[in-house]
Design a protein around this motif. Sequence first.
Motif, PDB file in Angstrom:
ATOM      1  N   SER A 287      -1.113  -8.036   2.452  1.00  0.00           N
ATOM      2  CA  SER A 287      -1.508  -7.858   1.008  1.00  0.00           C
ATOM      3  C   SER A 287      -2.636  -6.719   0.951  1.00  0.00           C
ATOM      4  CB  SER A 287      -1.937  -9.241   0.554  1.00  0.00           C
ATOM      5  OG  SER A 287      -1.014 -10.195   0.480  1.00  0.00           O
ATOM      6  N   PHE A 288      -2.505  -6.120  -0.149  1.00  0.00           N
ATOM      7  CA  PHE A 288      -3.461  -5.015  -0.252  1.00  0.00           C
ATOM      8  C   PHE A 288      -3.959  -4.938  -1.708  1.00  0.00           C
ATOM      9  CE2 PHE A 288      -0.369  -3.617   2.847  1.00  0.00           C
ATOM     10  CZ  PHE A 288      -1.149  -3.150   4.041  1.00  0.00           C
ATOM     11  N   GLU A 289      -5.189  -4.183  -1.921  1.00  0.00           N
ATOM     12  CA  GLU A 289      -5.801  -4.037  -3.052  1.00  0.00           C
ATOM     13  C   GLU A 289      -5.606  -2.384  -3.422  1.00  0.00           C
ATOM     14  OE1 GLU A 289      -8.994  -6.288  -3.862  1.00  0.00           O
ATOM     15  OE2 GLU A 289     -10.138  -5.286  -2.164  1.00  0.00           O
ATOM     16  N   ALA A 290      -5.428  -2.060  -4.518  1.00  0.00           N
ATOM     17  CA  ALA A 290      -5.432  -0.459  -4.898  1.00  0.00           C
ATOM     18  C   ALA A 290      -6.319  -0.268  -6.031  1.00  0.00           C
ATOM     19  CB  ALA A 290      -4.034   0.205  -5.029  1.00  0.00           C
ATOM     20  N   THR A 291      -6.973   0.700  -6.090  1.00  0.00           N
ATOM     21  CA  THR A 291      -7.781   1.399  -7.287  1.00  0.00           C
ATOM     22  C   THR A 291      -7.429   2.778  -7.445  1.00  0.00           C
ATOM     23  OG1 THR A 291      -9.694   1.922  -5.864  1.00  0.00           O
ATOM     24  CG2 THR A 291      -9.855  -0.098  -7.242  1.00  0.00           C
ATOM     25  N   MET A 292      -7.138   2.985  -8.686  1.00  0.00           N
ATOM     26  CA  MET A 292      -6.682   4.588  -8.933  1.00  0.00           C
ATOM     27  C   MET A 292      -7.986   5.005  -9.996  1.00  0.00           C
ATOM     28  SD  MET A 292      -3.798   6.353 -11.474  1.00  0.00           S
ATOM     29  CE  MET A 292      -2.444   5.933 -10.176  1.00  0.00           C
ATOM     30  N   ARG A 293      -8.543   6.232  -9.612  1.00  0.00           N
ATOM     31  CA  ARG A 293      -9.450   6.981 -10.231  1.00  0.00           C
ATOM     32  C   ARG A 293      -9.444   8.357 -10.399  1.00  0.00           C
ATOM     33  NH1 ARG A 293     -14.104   3.762 -10.064  1.00  0.00           N
ATOM     34  NH2 ARG A 293     -14.254   1.973  -8.506  1.00  0.00           N
ATOM     35  N   ALA A 294      -9.949   8.923 -11.463  1.00  0.00           N
ATOM     36  CA  ALA A 294      -9.780  10.328 -12.039  1.00  0.00           C
ATOM     37  C   ALA A 294     -10.591  10.829 -10.844  1.00  0.00           C
ATOM     38  CB  ALA A 294     -10.154  10.290 -13.339  1.00  0.00           C
ATOM     39  N   GLN A 295     -10.541  12.238 -11.128  1.00  0.00           N
ATOM     40  CA  GLN A 295     -11.503  13.212 -10.238  1.00  0.00           C
ATOM     41  C   GLN A 295     -12.864  13.009 -10.336  1.00  0.00           C
ATOM     42  OE1 GLN A 295      -9.438  17.093  -9.773  1.00  0.00           O
ATOM     43  NE2 GLN A 295     -11.222  18.030 -10.264  1.00  0.00           N
ATOM     44  N   ASP A 296     -13.123  12.535 -11.383  1.00  0.00           N
ATOM     45  CA  ASP A 296     -14.571  12.111 -11.704  1.00  0.00           C
ATOM     46  C   ASP A 296     -15.132  11.028 -11.156  1.00  0.00           C
ATOM     47  OD1 ASP A 296     -13.590  10.823 -13.663  1.00  0.00           O
ATOM     48  OD2 ASP A 296     -14.593  12.056 -15.503  1.00  0.00           O
ATOM     49  N   GLY A 297     -14.176  10.205 -11.021  1.00  0.00           N
ATOM     50  CA  GLY A 297     -14.529   8.845 -10.486  1.00  0.00           C
ATOM     51  C   GLY A 297     -14.113   7.774 -11.451  1.00  0.00           C
ATOM     52  N   LEU A 298     -13.960   8.204 -12.710  1.00  0.00           N
ATOM     53  CA  LEU A 298     -13.484   7.033 -13.698  1.00  0.00           C
ATOM     54  C   LEU A 298     -12.464   6.270 -13.213  1.00  0.00           C
ATOM     55  CD1 LEU A 298     -14.142   6.068 -16.730  1.00  0.00           C
ATOM     56  CD2 LEU A 298     -12.301   7.786 -17.307  1.00  0.00           C
ATOM     57  N   LEU A 299     -12.432   4.888 -13.279  1.00  0.00           N
ATOM     58  CA  LEU A 299     -11.438   4.010 -12.981  1.00  0.00           C
ATOM     59  C   LEU A 299     -10.513   3.874 -13.860  1.00  0.00           C
ATOM     60  CD1 LEU A 299     -10.929   1.516 -10.917  1.00  0.00           C
ATOM     61  CD2 LEU A 299     -11.897  -0.080 -12.638  1.00  0.00           C
ATOM     62  N   LEU A 300      -9.157   4.155 -13.601  1.00  0.00           N
ATOM     63  CA  LEU A 300      -7.917   4.095 -14.284  1.00  0.00           C
ATOM     64  C   LEU A 300      -6.912   2.885 -14.295  1.00  0.00           C
ATOM     65  CD1 LEU A 300      -7.117   7.791 -13.289  1.00  0.00           C
ATOM     66  CD2 LEU A 300      -8.227   7.162 -15.398  1.00  0.00           C
ATOM     67  N   SER A 301      -6.890   2.335 -13.043  1.00  0.00           N
ATOM     68  CA  SER A 301      -5.859   1.442 -12.755  1.00  0.00           C
ATOM     69  C   SER A 301      -6.303   0.622 -11.637  1.00  0.00           C
ATOM     70  CB  SER A 301      -4.737   2.075 -12.804  1.00  0.00           C
ATOM     71  OG  SER A 301      -3.538   0.891 -12.655  1.00  0.00           O
ATOM     72  N   THR A 302      -5.929  -0.589 -11.743  1.00  0.00           N
ATOM     73  CA  THR A 302      -6.057  -1.551 -10.156  1.00  0.00           C
ATOM     74  C   THR A 302      -4.722  -2.255 -10.209  1.00  0.00           C
ATOM     75  OG1 THR A 302      -6.675  -3.327 -11.709  1.00  0.00           O
ATOM     76  CG2 THR A 302      -8.464  -2.155 -10.920  1.00  0.00           C
ATOM     77  N   ALA A 303      -4.441  -2.360  -8.848  1.00  0.00           N
ATOM     78  CA  ALA A 303      -3.180  -3.307  -8.539  1.00  0.00           C
ATOM     79  C   ALA A 303      -3.350  -4.085  -7.115  1.00  0.00           C
ATOM     80  CB  ALA A 303      -2.239  -2.239  -8.169  1.00  0.00           C
ATOM     81  N   THR A 304      -2.516  -4.961  -7.087  1.00  0.00           N
ATOM     82  CA  THR A 304      -2.183  -5.782  -5.906  1.00  0.00           C
ATOM     83  C   THR A 304      -0.894  -5.533  -5.329  1.00  0.00           C
ATOM     84  OG1 THR A 304      -1.968  -7.791  -7.152  1.00  0.00           O
ATOM     85  CG2 THR A 304      -4.264  -7.358  -6.380  1.00  0.00           C
ATOM     86  N   ALA A 305      -0.626  -5.550  -3.962  1.00  0.00           N
ATOM     87  CA  ALA A 305       0.714  -5.525  -3.519  1.00  0.00           C
ATOM     88  C   ALA A 305       0.912  -6.311  -2.402  1.00  0.00           C
ATOM     89  CB  ALA A 305       0.985  -3.949  -3.138  1.00  0.00           C
ATOM     90  N   ASP A 306       2.016  -6.616  -2.182  1.00  0.00           N
ATOM     91  CA  ASP A 306       2.444  -7.420  -0.786  1.00  0.00           C
ATOM     92  C   ASP A 306       3.668  -6.394  -0.381  1.00  0.00           C
ATOM     93  OD1 ASP A 306       0.938  -9.516  -1.334  1.00  0.00           O
ATOM     94  OD2 ASP A 306       2.402 -10.953  -1.866  1.00  0.00           O
ATOM     95  N   VAL A 307       3.420  -6.335   1.091  1.00  0.00           N
ATOM     96  CA  VAL A 307       4.442  -5.635   1.807  1.00  0.00           C
ATOM     97  C   VAL A 307       4.910  -6.669   2.801  1.00  0.00           C
ATOM     98  CG1 VAL A 307       4.661  -4.085   3.596  1.00  0.00           C
ATOM     99  CG2 VAL A 307       3.254  -3.277   1.719  1.00  0.00           C
ATOM    100  N   ILE A 308       6.277  -6.713   2.865  1.00  0.00           N
ATOM    101  CA  ILE A 308       6.895  -7.585   3.531  1.00  0.00           C
ATOM    102  C   ILE A 308       7.537  -6.876   5.079  1.00  0.00           C
ATOM    103  CG2 ILE A 308       9.249  -9.016   3.894  1.00  0.00           C
ATOM    104  CD1 ILE A 308       9.045  -9.071   0.719  1.00  0.00           C
ATOM    105  N   TYR A 309       7.108  -7.337   6.155  1.00  0.00           N
ATOM    106  CA  TYR A 309       7.537  -6.682   7.618  1.00  0.00           C
ATOM    107  C   TYR A 309       8.902  -7.604   7.977  1.00  0.00           C
ATOM    108  CZ  TYR A 309       3.164  -4.391   7.221  1.00  0.00           C
ATOM    109  OH  TYR A 309       1.937  -3.705   6.887  1.00  0.00           O
ATOM    110  N   ARG A 310       9.741  -6.807   8.499  1.00  0.00           N
ATOM    111  CA  ARG A 310      11.176  -7.436   9.196  1.00  0.00           C
ATOM    112  C   ARG A 310      11.275  -6.915  10.757  1.00  0.00           C
ATOM    113  NH1 ARG A 310      13.797 -10.010   5.030  1.00  0.00           N
ATOM    114  NH2 ARG A 310      13.451  -9.555   2.969  1.00  0.00           N
TER     115      ARG A 310
END
Length: 310
Positions: A287-310
């Motif tokens: 499980s991961f958390e992600a943050t997207m920011r603009a070039q000046d550091g402004l917070l644009l988006s947040t996300a969580t994701a699950d990756v499945i391994y096989r």
Amino acid sequence: MVAEPNWTHREPPNDPVSAFGIGNVAVAGRGRVVAEQQLGPLFTDHRGRIDLPALAVLFDHLGGLPYFRSGPSTTPCVQARLSMAMQGHVGIDDRITATADLMMRDDSFGSTRVDITTSTGHVCCTGTARNVAVGRSYDEAPSKAPGLGPTPGTAYTHGVDLPPAIEPHLSGREIVEQIASGALAGGPIVDLLNGRVALIDHDRAAGVRFTVTTEPWMGNLFGTMHGGVIASVAAQACSFAGQANAAAGVDYQLGDLAIGFLRSPAVRGTDVVVEVAPIKVGRRIASFEATMRAQDGLLLSTATADVIYR
């Protein structure tokens, strides 16, 4: 050195819908809209695989249309959040169909269910979009907002070479390190998104920084980045983080993505940066958390994701 991608016979994209091979948008009943996407090598990652990042623009675009069409004279709206879940693998050359059903609406909010199926009828991705009405005006005429038009043919989606096979003895960390250095190709979808990746260490696990240089074609009707492109960028960043934590010879898929849109960046050539940090990395799932920011550091988006391994 990595060979340059083969962009022969390719016109520069005009918008996210055409860039991702989406068309044949049609109203299929009260509160229902359908559309198709022609897949191809253009949307594959460094493994030559179609994964969740390739479907995010279709999911977001269609996720807003039922609510958009539900008002008396169309309702300007954006998505506040997407929740996507992959339900198996998708063929490189498939033509997939998305169906969006409006589940709830009022003057301020809507909720849409989206199902994406393969050409054989297998459901490959499901989830929801939370719509919110906005008071902004369009940069273009509202009549253009549904994105009607024929699906691009295979001449557009197939005019790119698949990346070379990756040596099976390489660990996921080594693969990402080689992509970062240019020794391995990042994949056609990364080229399409103008992306570049770097590895970030987090204690016993790895994270990544994924930087994308924006272009005007990435914009929506309001003149800022389309939510589907934001989701695709965040998903690709999470995919690289999943790869970075994979053992040698272990396959993976980005199984789930939940992303909230806080602000939409401009698309005038500046960079947006997604930093992905591990929450927990296990043998079967990470499980991961992600943050997207603009070039000046402004917070644009947040996300969580699950990756499945096989």
